[in-house]
Each structure stands twice: as structure tokens, then as C-alpha cells.
Design a protein around this motif. Structure first.
Motif, PDB file in Angstrom:
ATOM      1  N   CYS A 186       9.152   0.844   0.738  1.00 22.43           N
ATOM      2  CA  CYS A 186      11.084  -0.256   1.033  1.00 22.43           C
ATOM      3  C   CYS A 186      10.617  -1.295  -0.811  1.00 22.43           C
ATOM      4  N   THR A 187       8.886  -1.837  -0.817  1.00 21.66           N
ATOM      5  CA  THR A 187       9.101  -2.680  -2.000  1.00 21.66           C
ATOM      6  C   THR A 187       9.424  -2.093  -2.779  1.00 21.66           C
ATOM      7  N   TYR A 188       8.851  -0.759  -3.557  1.00 20.60           N
ATOM      8  CA  TYR A 188       8.687   0.186  -3.982  1.00 20.60           C
ATOM      9  C   TYR A 188      10.471   0.343  -4.560  1.00 20.60           C
ATOM     10  N   ARG A 220      11.764  -7.958   9.158  1.00 22.82           N
ATOM     11  CA  ARG A 220      13.027  -8.587  10.431  1.00 22.82           C
ATOM     12  C   ARG A 220      12.421 -10.512   9.975  1.00 22.82           C
ATOM     13  N   ALA A 221      11.560 -10.966   9.470  1.00 24.78           N
ATOM     14  CA  ALA A 221      11.374 -12.232   8.914  1.00 24.78           C
ATOM     15  C   ALA A 221       9.808 -12.252   8.195  1.00 24.78           C
ATOM     16  N   GLY A 222       9.576 -13.603   7.386  1.00 24.27           N
ATOM     17  CA  GLY A 222       8.217 -13.978   6.934  1.00 24.27           C
ATOM     18  C   GLY A 222       9.074 -13.814   5.738  1.00 24.27           C
ATOM     19  N   HIS A 231      15.868  -6.436   2.560  1.00 24.09           N
ATOM     20  CA  HIS A 231      15.083  -5.490   4.556  1.00 24.09           C
ATOM     21  C   HIS A 231      15.666  -4.296   4.731  1.00 24.09           C
ATOM     22  N   GLY A 232      14.384  -4.254   5.680  1.00 26.43           N
ATOM     23  CA  GLY A 232      14.189  -2.990   6.338  1.00 26.43           C
ATOM     24  C   GLY A 232      12.852  -1.798   6.909  1.00 26.43           C
ATOM     25  N   ASN A 233      12.805  -1.251   7.343  1.00 25.19           N
ATOM     26  CA  ASN A 233      11.417  -0.495   7.467  1.00 25.19           C
ATOM     27  C   ASN A 233      11.450   0.549   6.823  1.00 25.19           C
ATOM     28  N   SER A 234      11.839   1.101   6.224  1.00 24.27           N
ATOM     29  CA  SER A 234      12.662   2.496   5.204  1.00 24.27           C
ATOM     30  C   SER A 234      12.935   2.465   4.249  1.00 24.27           C
ATOM     31  N   ALA A 265       5.291  -5.821   0.345  1.00 23.93           N
ATOM     32  CA  ALA A 265       5.864  -6.205   1.525  1.00 23.93           C
ATOM     33  C   ALA A 265       5.527  -7.607   2.623  1.00 23.93           C
ATOM     34  N   VAL A 266       6.343  -7.892   3.538  1.00 21.19           N
ATOM     35  CA  VAL A 266       5.457  -9.148   4.393  1.00 21.19           C
ATOM     36  C   VAL A 266       4.893  -8.769   4.962  1.00 21.19           C
ATOM     37  N   HIS A 267       3.745  -8.902   5.520  1.00 18.24           N
ATOM     38  CA  HIS A 267       2.796  -8.651   6.201  1.00 18.24           C
ATOM     39  C   HIS A 267       1.926 -10.025   7.387  1.00 18.24           C
ATOM     40  N   TYR A 268       2.612  -9.626   8.125  1.00 15.24           N
ATOM     41  CA  TYR A 268       2.431 -11.410   8.769  1.00 15.24           C
ATOM     42  C   TYR A 268       2.352 -12.370   8.132  1.00 15.24           C
ATOM     43  N   ALA A 269       3.773 -12.539   7.615  1.00  9.49           N
ATOM     44  CA  ALA A 269       4.546 -13.258   7.008  1.00  9.49           C
ATOM     45  C   ALA A 269       3.708 -13.886   5.811  1.00  9.49           C
ATOM     46  N   SER A 270       2.872 -13.242   5.283  1.00  9.88           N
ATOM     47  CA  SER A 270       2.570 -13.388   3.601  1.00  9.88           C
ATOM     48  C   SER A 270       2.442 -12.083   3.126  1.00  9.88           C
ATOM     49  N   VAL A 285      10.740  -9.670  -2.038  1.00  9.94           N
ATOM     50  CA  VAL A 285       9.079  -9.394  -1.230  1.00  9.94           C
ATOM     51  C   VAL A 285      10.503  -8.555  -0.276  1.00  9.94           C
ATOM     52  N   SER A 286       9.628  -7.230   1.180  1.00 12.60           N
ATOM     53  CA  SER A 286      10.730  -6.714   1.268  1.00 12.60           C
ATOM     54  C   SER A 286      10.135  -6.604   2.749  1.00 12.60           C
ATOM     55  N   CYS A 287      10.939  -6.774   4.395  1.00 15.51           N
ATOM     56  CA  CYS A 287      10.372  -7.295   5.739  1.00 15.51           C
ATOM     57  C   CYS A 287      11.485  -6.097   6.649  1.00 15.51           C
ATOM     58  N   PRO A 293       0.863  -0.629  -0.061  1.00 13.92           N
ATOM     59  CA  PRO A 293       0.119  -0.364   0.151  1.00 13.92           C
ATOM     60  C   PRO A 293       0.644   1.158   0.190  1.00 13.92           C
ATOM     61  N   ARG A 294       2.180   1.401   0.535  1.00 12.12           N
ATOM     62  CA  ARG A 294       3.169   2.159   0.887  1.00 12.12           C
ATOM     63  C   ARG A 294       3.539   2.319  -1.052  1.00 12.12           C
ATOM     64  N   LYS A 295       2.989   3.636  -1.206  1.00  8.35           N
ATOM     65  CA  LYS A 295       3.585   4.112  -2.738  1.00  8.35           C
ATOM     66  C   LYS A 295       4.808   3.550  -3.265  1.00  8.35           C
TER      67      LYS A 295
HETATM   68  C1  FMN Z   1       0.485  -5.260   8.674  1.00  7.50           C
HETATM   69  C2  FMN Z   1       1.644  -5.039   8.940  1.00  7.50           C
HETATM   70  C3  FMN Z   1       2.433  -6.686   9.312  1.00  7.50           C
HETATM   71  C4  FMN Z   1       3.764  -6.755   8.970  1.00  7.50           C
HETATM   72  N1  FMN Z   1       4.200  -8.197   9.433  1.00  7.50           N
HETATM   73  C5  FMN Z   1       5.945  -8.401   9.521  1.00  7.50           C
HETATM   74  C6  FMN Z   1       6.486  -9.573   9.406  1.00  7.50           C
HETATM   75  O1  FMN Z   1       5.644 -10.317   9.697  1.00  7.50           O
HETATM   76  N2  FMN Z   1       7.204  -9.621   9.307  1.00  7.50           N
HETATM   77  C7  FMN Z   1       8.591  -8.260   8.714  1.00  7.50           C
HETATM   78  O2  FMN Z   1      10.076  -9.011   8.745  1.00  7.50           O
HETATM   79  N3  FMN Z   1       7.997  -7.328   8.821  1.00  7.50           N
HETATM   80  C8  FMN Z   1       6.736  -7.049   8.718  1.00  7.50           C
HETATM   81  N4  FMN Z   1       6.329  -5.662   8.405  1.00  7.50           N
HETATM   82  C9  FMN Z   1       6.712  -4.819   7.911  1.00  7.50           C
HETATM   83  C10 FMN Z   1       7.183  -4.624   6.721  1.00  7.50           C
HETATM   84  O3  FMN Z   1       7.162  -5.411   5.997  1.00  7.50           O
HETATM   85  C11 FMN Z   1       8.283  -3.896   6.370  1.00  7.50           C
HETATM   86  O4  FMN Z   1       8.957  -2.800   6.635  1.00  7.50           O
HETATM   87  C12 FMN Z   1       8.317  -3.621   4.766  1.00  7.50           C
HETATM   88  O5  FMN Z   1       9.851  -3.602   4.350  1.00  7.50           O
HETATM   89  C13 FMN Z   1       7.632  -2.368   4.512  1.00  7.50           C
HETATM   90  O6  FMN Z   1       7.484  -2.495   2.889  1.00  7.50           O
HETATM   91  P1  FMN Z   1       6.676  -0.863   2.457  1.00  7.50           P
HETATM   92  O7  FMN Z   1       7.065   0.659   2.928  1.00  7.50           O
HETATM   93  O8  FMN Z   1       6.758  -1.476   0.953  1.00  7.50           O
HETATM   94  O9  FMN Z   1       4.964  -1.641   2.521  1.00  7.50           O
HETATM   95  C14 FMN Z   1       4.529  -5.609   8.471  1.00  7.50           C
HETATM   96  C15 FMN Z   1       4.155  -4.346   8.256  1.00  7.50           C
HETATM   97  C16 FMN Z   1       2.675  -4.081   8.751  1.00  7.50           C
HETATM   98  C17 FMN Z   1       2.016  -3.178   7.848  1.00  7.50           C
END
Ligand code: FMN
Length: 205
Positions: free
Chosen positions: A15-17, A123-125, A154-157, A84-89, A119-121, A10-12
Motif C-alpha cells: 500500500c505504501t508503494y 484503519r488508525a494511527g 487507507h487500505g490493506n492491499s 506503513a503504520v505499525h502500531y500507530a507509528s 503513511v498507509s494504514c 517491508p512490503r515492496k
Molecule cells: C505489525 C503491523 C502493525 C500494524 N499496525 C497498524 C495500526 O496501528 N493501524 C492500522 O490502521 N493498520 C496497522 N497495520 C496495517 C498496515 O498499516 C496497513 O495494512 C498498511 O496499509 C500496509 O502498508 P504496506 O502494504 O505498505 O505494508 C499494521 C500491520 C502490521 C504488519
């Protein structure tokens, strides 16, 4: 030569972008054109199993970019799915979008086009989400392109994504490999195998 990349987060510009942009820049260095499509940040309806696509040749629902993405893929040599990884999916948006896209597209529009997933996450999944994305290709006769690791960043930003040096390299090698395979196909005159009519048995016999 063209590759369509789809950002299922959903984030344009998250990290995935950023991961997809790393691939896009490397494809460009390889003289392969590309376009990144964003699924958007509004709710996306999932597949309702209405089966109307079997007659229409496209998804019945037109409130989002599913059919537009299909039109672009039709003209492309490769497809890269990102989530992006959301709940390991994969994200809910990616699941809804990709289910409808891959279910509604006719076989001839996908068959033998190259596919790859990212996929971008935080930490895990990543591995489970990566496997989930690759399933869209392996049921539609699309060869999956790989790299020197599973394609995860990997990353949150976006800034943190660039700190994942191994992840960045994985995506760059992936882009090089996809560009090479696309060029091989364009240079080849080997005929495409004829498509077999699909056998469809619901585990009855
Ligand atoms: C609802 C939700 C669930 C998430 N679940 C996980 C997860 O299971 N494992 C993980 O490592 N990060 C998880 N994250 C963090 C994102 O996967 C991570 O920040 C990702 O790089 C974000 O990518 P984006 O900026 O393209 O959305 C979650 C984030 C959200 C909002």
C-alpha cells in the motif's frame, strides 16, 4: 528536477508503494523526474550513536541502502518519506533507516530541499506516524510540502488503496504542490541564506 521517494514498508509493492506510485505518476505529469527506493525486507540496524558519521560524512554501516539513498538525495530537489503504520507509528525498518539517513547526512545536502511524508494504514494511527515522519524534515531546515488533507492512504492491499478516493486525491495534490515549489526555486535567483553555525546546548544554560 528530481524527487527521491523512499518506501519504508517491508512490503515492496504494498500500500505504501501504491501511494508513492500515485505521487510518482503525478510528478511525471508535471515533468519532474523521480525514483522510488525500497528499504528492503531484511532487518535494518538502527542508529547505534557511534558518531562515526560526523567524521565520515556518511553512515558507518553499509549493509543496506542508507548511504545509497543519501547519494541520490544529494542530487535531488525533494524527498518523500513513506511508511506503513505499525502500531500507530512508522515501521521499525523505516525508523532504523530514516534515523541513520537523516543523522548521517551533512547539513548542506539536505538544507532547503523540499520534504513530504505519506503513511498507509488499514484503519488508525496515521496522524501519529505522519507527525513522526515530518520530524525528520523540521530538524534539518527542509520546508514541508502539504496537501488538502494529511497525507494518508487507507487500505490493506493496493486495490483497496485506489478505492480511497480522497486519499488518492490528497497524494495527487501533494505531487502538484511539490512540483510547483521545485519549479519556483529553479526559476528564482533569490540567494540561499547563509547557514548559521549551530548553537548546541544540552539544556545546561
Ligand atoms: C505489525 C503491523 C502493525 C500494524 N499496525 C497498524 C495500526 O496501528 N493501524 C492500522 O490502521 N493498520 C496497522 N497495520 C496495517 C498496515 O498499516 C496497513 O495494512 C498498511 O496499509 C500496509 O502498508 P504496506 O502494504 O505498505 O505494508 C499494521 C500491520 C502490521 C504488519
Amino acid at each position: 528536477m528530481k524527487v527521491v521517494l523512499i518506501n519504508g514498508s517491508p512490503r515492496k509493492r504494498g500500500c505504501t508503494y501504491t501511494g508513492l506510485k500515485i505521487i510518482q505518476d503525478r510528478l511525471s505529469e508535471n515533468q519532474v523526474d523521480s525514483e522510488i527506493i525500497h528499504v528492503g525486507n531484511k532487518p535494518i540496524i538502527g542508529c547505534t550513536a557511534c558518531q562515526k558519521c560526523t567524521k565520515l560524512g556518511k553512515c558507518f554501516y553499509s549493509d543496506d541502502l542508507v548511504n545509497e539513498a543519501a547519494d541520490k538525495i544529494r542530487e535531488a530537489d525533494g524527498v518523500i518519506l513513506g511508511s506503513a503504520v505499525h502500531y500507530a507509528s512508522i515501521t521499525g525498518a523505516a525508523s532504523s533507516f530514516f534515523d541513520r539517513l537523516f543523522y548521517s547526512m551533512p547539513s548542506e545536502d539536505l538544507r532547503l530541499k523540499f520534504g513530504a511524508s505519506v503513511v498507509s494504514c488499514r484503519r488508525a494511527g496515521a496522524s501519529t506516524a505522519f507527525d513522526q515522519l515530518n520530524k525528520y524534515f523540521t530538524i534539518r531546515q527542509m520546508p514541508v510540502v502539504s496537501s488538502n488533507y494529511w497525507n494518508q492512504i487507507h487500505g490493506n492491499s493496493p486495490a483497496e488503496v485506489y478505492q480511497d478516493v480522497e486519499g488518492v486525491q490528497t497524494l495527487e495534490v501533494l505531487a502538484d504542490n511539490m512540483a510547483y515549489l521545485i519549479k519556483c526555486c529553479h526559476a528564482s535567483n533569490v540567494p540561499v541564506p547563509q547557514e548559521e553555525p549551530k548553537a548546541f546546548t544540552n539544556f545546561i544554560r
